[in-house]
Design a protein around this motif. Structure first.
Motif, mmCIF file in Angstrom:
data_model
loop_
_atom_site.group_PDB
_atom_site.id
_atom_site.type_symbol
_atom_site.label_atom_id
_atom_site.label_comp_id
_atom_site.label_asym_id
_atom_site.label_seq_id
_atom_site.Cartn_x
_atom_site.Cartn_y
_atom_site.Cartn_z
ATOM 1 N N GLY A 1 7.804 -9.254 -0.867
ATOM 2 C CA GLY A 1 6.903 -10.413 -0.775
ATOM 3 C C GLY A 1 6.610 -10.971 -2.155
ATOM 4 N N PRO B 1 1.111 -14.350 -4.352
ATOM 5 C CA PRO B 1 0.392 -14.010 -5.588
ATOM 6 C C PRO B 1 0.352 -12.501 -5.862
ATOM 7 C CG PRO B 1 -0.836 -15.608 -4.310
ATOM 8 C CD PRO B 1 0.331 -15.226 -3.476
ATOM 9 N N ALA B 2 0.169 -11.679 -4.818
ATOM 10 C CA ALA B 2 0.062 -10.232 -5.035
ATOM 11 C C ALA B 2 1.389 -9.658 -5.538
ATOM 12 C CB ALA B 2 -0.356 -9.545 -3.739
ATOM 13 N N GLU C 1 11.983 -11.484 -1.257
ATOM 14 C CA GLU C 1 11.112 -12.470 -0.606
ATOM 15 C C GLU C 1 11.852 -13.113 0.570
ATOM 16 O OE1 GLU C 1 7.959 -14.017 -0.643
ATOM 17 O OE2 GLU C 1 8.911 -15.279 0.861
ATOM 18 N N SER C 2 11.158 -13.238 1.709
ATOM 19 C CA SER C 2 11.849 -13.767 2.882
ATOM 20 C C SER C 2 12.063 -15.280 2.820
ATOM 21 C CB SER C 2 11.092 -13.416 4.156
ATOM 22 O OG SER C 2 9.811 -13.963 4.102
ATOM 23 N N ARG C 3 11.229 -15.971 2.050
ATOM 24 C CA ARG C 3 11.420 -17.425 1.941
ATOM 25 C C ARG C 3 11.529 -17.803 0.455
ATOM 26 N NH1 ARG C 3 6.752 -18.627 6.278
ATOM 27 N NH2 ARG C 3 5.915 -16.869 5.160
ATOM 28 N N GLY D 1 4.159 -17.663 -1.442
ATOM 29 C CA GLY D 1 3.400 -17.213 -0.276
ATOM 30 C C GLY D 1 2.482 -18.294 0.261
ATOM 31 N N GLN D 2 1.373 -17.855 0.851
ATOM 32 C CA GLN D 2 0.427 -18.832 1.406
ATOM 33 C C GLN D 2 -0.107 -19.743 0.311
ATOM 34 O OE1 GLN D 2 -2.831 -16.858 3.607
ATOM 35 N NE2 GLN D 2 -1.559 -15.060 3.296
ATOM 36 N N ASN E 1 -10.562 -22.228 -7.036
ATOM 37 C CA ASN E 1 -11.434 -21.140 -7.479
ATOM 38 C C ASN E 1 -10.685 -20.041 -8.207
ATOM 39 O OD1 ASN E 1 -10.015 -20.271 -5.308
ATOM 40 N ND2 ASN E 1 -11.730 -19.405 -4.182
ATOM 41 N N ILE F 1 12.881 -8.542 4.699
ATOM 42 C CA ILE F 1 13.076 -7.108 4.936
ATOM 43 C C ILE F 1 12.744 -6.862 6.405
ATOM 44 C CG2 ILE F 1 12.161 -4.795 4.429
ATOM 45 C CD1 ILE F 1 13.854 -5.867 2.163
ATOM 46 N N THR G 1 3.406 -8.416 1.694
ATOM 47 C CA THR G 1 3.957 -9.410 2.627
ATOM 48 C C THR G 1 2.896 -10.343 3.211
ATOM 49 O OG1 THR G 1 3.877 -7.664 4.268
ATOM 50 C CG2 THR G 1 6.016 -8.132 3.315
ATOM 51 N N GLY H 1 -2.887 -7.117 -1.624
ATOM 52 C CA GLY H 1 -3.101 -8.494 -1.160
ATOM 53 C C GLY H 1 -3.513 -8.552 0.302
ATOM 54 N N ASP H 2 -3.238 -9.695 0.907
ATOM 55 C CA ASP H 2 -3.734 -9.977 2.257
ATOM 56 C C ASP H 2 -3.237 -8.994 3.308
ATOM 57 O OD1 ASP H 2 -4.966 -12.117 1.150
ATOM 58 O OD2 ASP H 2 -4.142 -13.617 2.526
ATOM 59 N N ARG I 1 -8.098 -13.762 -0.825
ATOM 60 C CA ARG I 1 -8.214 -14.725 -1.913
ATOM 61 C C ARG I 1 -7.081 -14.524 -2.904
ATOM 62 N NH1 ARG I 1 -10.223 -18.116 0.139
ATOM 63 N NH2 ARG I 1 -12.374 -18.577 0.522
ATOM 64 N N VAL I 2 -6.694 -15.584 -3.598
ATOM 65 C CA VAL I 2 -5.604 -15.488 -4.573
ATOM 66 C C VAL I 2 -5.976 -14.489 -5.675
ATOM 67 C CG1 VAL I 2 -4.263 -16.754 -6.288
ATOM 68 C CG2 VAL I 2 -4.835 -17.843 -4.141
HETATM 69 C C1 LIG Z 1 -3.528 -23.542 2.915
HETATM 70 C C2 LIG Z 1 -4.136 -22.378 2.202
HETATM 71 C C3 LIG Z 1 -5.020 -22.617 1.157
HETATM 72 C C4 LIG Z 1 -5.596 -21.554 0.484
HETATM 73 N N1 LIG Z 1 -6.466 -21.826 -0.528
HETATM 74 C C5 LIG Z 1 -6.993 -20.812 -1.240
HETATM 75 C C6 LIG Z 1 -7.860 -21.075 -2.335
HETATM 76 O O1 LIG Z 1 -8.134 -22.235 -2.660
HETATM 77 N N2 LIG Z 1 -8.346 -20.018 -3.031
HETATM 78 C C7 LIG Z 1 -8.049 -18.728 -2.709
HETATM 79 O O2 LIG Z 1 -8.489 -17.827 -3.420
HETATM 80 N N3 LIG Z 1 -7.248 -18.452 -1.662
HETATM 81 C C8 LIG Z 1 -6.728 -19.453 -0.920
HETATM 82 N N4 LIG Z 1 -5.915 -19.169 0.154
HETATM 83 C C9 LIG Z 1 -5.649 -17.761 0.484
HETATM 84 C C10 LIG Z 1 -4.575 -17.211 -0.460
HETATM 85 O O3 LIG Z 1 -3.483 -18.090 -0.512
HETATM 86 C C11 LIG Z 1 -4.107 -15.836 0.009
HETATM 87 O O4 LIG Z 1 -5.215 -14.977 0.020
HETATM 88 C C12 LIG Z 1 -3.044 -15.289 -0.956
HETATM 89 O O5 LIG Z 1 -1.917 -16.121 -0.985
HETATM 90 C C13 LIG Z 1 -2.601 -13.888 -0.523
HETATM 91 O O6 LIG Z 1 -1.552 -13.486 -1.353
HETATM 92 P P1 LIG Z 1 -0.513 -12.356 -0.905
HETATM 93 O O7 LIG Z 1 0.478 -12.268 -1.998
HETATM 94 O O8 LIG Z 1 -1.243 -11.162 -0.530
HETATM 95 O O9 LIG Z 1 0.174 -12.880 0.434
HETATM 96 P P2 LIG Z 1 0.946 -14.234 0.763
HETATM 97 O O10 LIG Z 1 0.485 -15.339 -0.075
HETATM 98 O O11 LIG Z 1 0.833 -14.378 2.242
HETATM 99 O O12 LIG Z 1 2.453 -13.922 0.374
HETATM 100 C C14 LIG Z 1 3.230 -13.036 1.118
HETATM 101 C C15 LIG Z 1 4.700 -13.303 0.849
HETATM 102 O O13 LIG Z 1 5.472 -12.298 1.478
HETATM 103 C C16 LIG Z 1 6.599 -12.887 2.105
HETATM 104 N N5 LIG Z 1 7.029 -12.009 3.222
HETATM 105 C C17 LIG Z 1 6.408 -11.812 4.407
HETATM 106 N N6 LIG Z 1 7.113 -10.928 5.142
HETATM 107 C C18 LIG Z 1 8.185 -10.574 4.412
HETATM 108 C C19 LIG Z 1 9.291 -9.692 4.659
HETATM 109 N N7 LIG Z 1 9.399 -9.023 5.777
HETATM 110 N N8 LIG Z 1 10.245 -9.576 3.702
HETATM 111 C C20 LIG Z 1 10.134 -10.271 2.527
HETATM 112 N N9 LIG Z 1 9.112 -11.102 2.253
HETATM 113 C C21 LIG Z 1 8.143 -11.255 3.188
HETATM 114 C C22 LIG Z 1 6.087 -14.229 2.578
HETATM 115 O O14 LIG Z 1 7.159 -15.151 2.760
HETATM 116 C C23 LIG Z 1 5.173 -14.627 1.431
HETATM 117 O O15 LIG Z 1 5.870 -15.345 0.435
HETATM 118 C C24 LIG Z 1 -5.313 -20.211 0.860
HETATM 119 C C25 LIG Z 1 -4.410 -19.975 1.917
HETATM 120 C C26 LIG Z 1 -3.827 -21.034 2.584
HETATM 121 C C27 LIG Z 1 -2.869 -20.781 3.710
#
Ligand SMILES: Cc1cc2nc3c(=O)[nH]c(=O)nc-3n(C[C@H](O)[C@H](O)[C@H](O)COP(=O)(O)OP(=O)(O)OC[C@H]3O[C@@H](n4cnc5c(N)ncnc54)[C@H](O)[C@@H]3O)c2cc1C
Length: 726
Positions: free
Chosen positions: A405, A408-409, A428-430, A434-435, A444, A478, A507, A695-696, A704-705
């Protein structure tokens, strides 16, 4: 109307002097410094016209060398003199010439016969600069009282001109800095000397092609005495990107990771070149902070320029009505890959082009790479592979760390791990981001007072991770974790197996969304997945909608009702009692600002660039309703991307990964194995030693990011510890 003027009065002389001073002191130096002259003249005329309540103001200026004169005419909309711009111009003829011929008094008298008073002012010390003519239908213009006004006008004009000059100067300097010094910098001799430690010098002959689009692992070339022509081969010839001269260097964002080149470099002057291969380039940027800054900034700016000028090595031919076209364009954009898009709906001419290659319109989207490779509606991973985005990915060796994944995390884990010398691979799958990558502005995140777009954050983080040597496989989901023995194995959708001593699962989660058409279009443009103080501020005093029947929806509705005018709470179920805490139900029912609508579903969303109107329907009565709202909060929970981990690591009841102290004492949840080590699991460690969740996707994480980035960074210290164990 009495408008005839006496022979030049004191007032006219004053007027002339003032304007002359104004132009000589302020406008002319600004013109000479490169400020757009017409901009200055128009502003000057506007100020004078407004302050002196003129019917029109006209200027004709030229420099002492007789360059093309600047001519401007401003006529008041509410002028009593009903003259078109052309008529004024015709009547005045060429006042510059009139001045030269000494015929201005005649013009003035002639116009006065028509009820128009003019106050012409010769500009410049020797009269070679030009003329300003102020015209008014008012009797006695310019009266004595005007002199007062004129001073004010002169003052205001002077300030406005100074500001215009400053802005224009800043723009010019920053454009120059950006365009030349930053995007195409010339290295100093000492910088080149330092770079020599990482490369080898060789001779290049005229016409030699150093690289063509699509070549992998090409070096960064620092030009010692050669000049290069950088071109983009296109379907119908070549487009010049730039000319590089001695002291400059080749490369753009993909160079550091050894990715395929997108342009062609050809020598137009023979000489010597310093060749720095991608691995040496990475060592250089890691060791030499000053050079690293120059190189990386230039690489990023060049990539942005290529995207902006659509100078990529990829052409996508598709239709805006096709979901697959959207998928491919989104993938390329989110990867920051420059491409040209041709919309068949708009550009009929390309249908012939498709015919020439024997491609049916039904096969779109078509991707043409490097002018030769043609892909018909490729899968995202096919596209990534054909573009060489995954060329440097090695599945034969055991990696110290594989991060699943690139949100951000995952990106934070990659940056910190790679910068601390851990051999890290991100899968990374895409596309990276991420989100967060879909957020138009993250307001923020620490250190960005005016916000940062998710895409920008993701692109910078990706380059940062690559700069430290992290590898990245894109469009590779994955689908399986093999954890019976160590090293662990991760299997992608195409069956490739990656071995890892440690794994970080990052992820994330996907927010549960209603299936309403158009919904994705408004994400970030009125649709929110969180209701914090920030969002509450955005919709203060407005009507908002909250969708969802759980506690998060209830909390959001109560919280938003404190600042919004009205909150519509849309719940699909017939009642809240099964899904929401009683205290929240009580608060909602006693709150006049919340209208609870059970058995209700979203029906449609409308708006141009942002959400403007929402409709919903009651499933029992069939009754529908539309309201004008700009903010819709979807609080229907999030589903973690962990389906591939079921039965492997301990998950909570919603599928989020349990870590550290949250793990049950004898980990046996969800058929996953018991903890095998004598030490307890580390803070972010899952039920399998050496596999971390950040992360999430982690149970109990703050969505949160900043917290995702924090967890990614913290996990690296634990990885060091586990690597020391294995
Ligand atoms: C529209 C929107 C606006 C937001 N605005 C804010 C904001 O202003 N401030 C804030 O703090 N937070 C915000 N958030 C929340 C924040 O984006 C998330 O908390 C943060 O992105 C989480 O990061 P992450 O890396 O844990 O997961 P994600 O961002 O979900 O990234 C996970 C990644 O893993 C990849 N993945 C998933 N499954 C697989 C697999 N099987 N194999 C390979 N790769 C995989 C996905 O494609 C993705 O790229 C927002 C979210 C959204 C949707």
């Amino acid at each position: 109307m009495e408008a005839r003027l006496e022979d030049p009065t004191q007032e006219i002389k004053r007027l002339q002097r003032c304007i002359n001073d104004l132009v000589s002191l302020v406008a002319l130096p600004a013109i000479w410094r490169g400020t757009d002259p017409s901009q200055i003249v128009e502003m000057l005329l506007d100020v004078l016209r407004r302050m002196l309540s003129l019917d029109f103001a006209y200027a004709r200026l030229s420099d002492a060398f007789g360059a093309t004169p600047v001519e401007a005419l401003r006529v008041s909309e509410d002028s009593k003199i009903k003259l078109s711009a052309e008529e004024v111009r015709r009547m005045l003829g060429d006042p510059l010439a009139a001045y030269a011929q000494g015929s201005v008094p005649q013009i003035r008298n002639q116009l006065a016969d028509e009820g128009i008073a003019i106050a012409p002012a010769q500009l410049g010390v020797h009269g070679e600069i030009g003329v300003i003519v102020l015209g008014s239908g008012r009797a006695g213009f310019p009266e004595k009282t005007e002199s007062l006004l004129l001073n004010v006008a002169a003052n205001e004009a002077s300030i406005a001109l100074q500001e215009a000059r400053l802005v224009s100067e800043q723009k010019r300097v920053s454009a120059e800095l950006n365009a030349d010094n930053q995007m195409w910098p010339v290295l100093t001799e000492s910088e080149i000397e330092r770079a020599r430690l990482y490369g080898r010098v060789r001779r290049v002959e005229i016409g030699e092609v150093l690289y063509r689009p699509g070549e992998v692992g090409r070096p960064c070339f620092i030009l010692l005495s050669v000049s290069l022509e950088i071109v983009q081969p296109t379907i119908d010839g070549e487009r010049l990107v730039t000319i590089l001269r001695p002291g400059m260097f080749t490369g753009e964002a993909g160079t550091i990771a050894g990715q395929r080149t997108v342009v062609q470099a050809r020598a137009i002057q023979a000489g010597e070149i310093l060749e720095v291969r991608p691995e040496s380039l990475r060592t250089l940027v890691a060791n030499d902070a000053a050079l690293s800054e120059i190189l990386l900034r230039a690489f990023m700016l060049r990539r942005l320029m290529l995207i902006d000028r659509q100078l990529g090595n990829v052409v996508v031919i598709g239709s805006r009505h096709s979901a697959d076209t959207l998928r491919l364009r989104e993938f390329l954009s989110r990867n920051g890959h420059p491409f040209t898009y041709i919309d068949l709906d708009k550009d009929e001419a390309y249908r012939n082009f498709l015919d020439r290659f024997g491609i049916a319109v039904s096969e779109i989207p078509i991707v043409i790479g490097n002018g030769t490779m043609i892909l018909r509606n490729p899968s995202t991973s096919q596209l990534a592979d054909s573009l060489g985005l995954n060329d440097n990915i090695d599945s034969s060796s055991i990696h110290d760390l594989v991060i699943v994944g690139a949100g951000p995390a995952g990106l934070a884990a990659a940056v910190y791990a790679a910068s601390e010398g851990i051999d890290a691979l991100v899968i990374e799958s895409r596309a990276p981001g991420g989100q967060a990558g879909s957020s138009s502005k993250i307001e923020n995140y620490l250190g960005f007072p005016t916000g940062v777009s998710g895409q920008e954050l993701a692109t910078s983080a990706t380059k940062q991770a690559q700069k430290f040597g992290a590898k990245m496989a894109l469009a590779r989901p994955i689908v399986q974790l093999r954890c019976q023995h160590r090293p662990y194995e991760l299997v992608t959708d195409d069956g490739t197996v990656f071995s890892a001593r440690t794994i970080v699962i990052a992820t994330g989660a996907d927010y549960n969304k209603p299936t309403t058409a158009n919904l994705d279009r408004f994400v970030g443009h009125g649709i929110h997945f969180g209701a914090t103080f920030l969002e509450a501020q955005l919709c203060e005093g407005e009507d908002v909608i909250v969708v969802g029947g759980g506690n998060s929806a209830g909390q959001a509705a109560v919280f938003l009702s404190q600042s919004a005018r009205k909150v519509y709470l849309l719940v699909r179920a017939a009642t809240l009692s099964d899904s929401m805490s009683h205290y929240l139900i009580a608060r909602i029912s006693g709150n006049p600002a919340i209208e609870l609508l059970c058995s209700t579903e979203l029906a449609s969303l409308e708006g141009e660039s942002a959400l403007e109107k929402v409709s919903w329907v009651n499933k029992l009565s069939g009754e529908s309703r539309s309201v004008d709202v700009h903010h819709l909060f979807i609080m229907a929970g999030a589903s973690p991307n962990t389906s591939w981990l079921r039965g492997r690591v301990a998950l909570d009841e919603k599928g989020f990964i349990l870590t550290g102290r949250d793990l049950p004492p004898t980990v046996d949840h969800d058929r996953s194995s018991s903890w095998p080590l004598s030490r307890p699991p580390l803070m972010l460690e899952s039920s399998l030693p050496g596999i971390f969740a950040v992360g999430d996707v982690r149970a109990g994480s703050v969505k949160r990011v900043a917290s995702a980035v924090g967890e990614g960074a913290i996990s690296v210290s634990m990885i060091h510890r586990v690597l020391a164990e294995v």
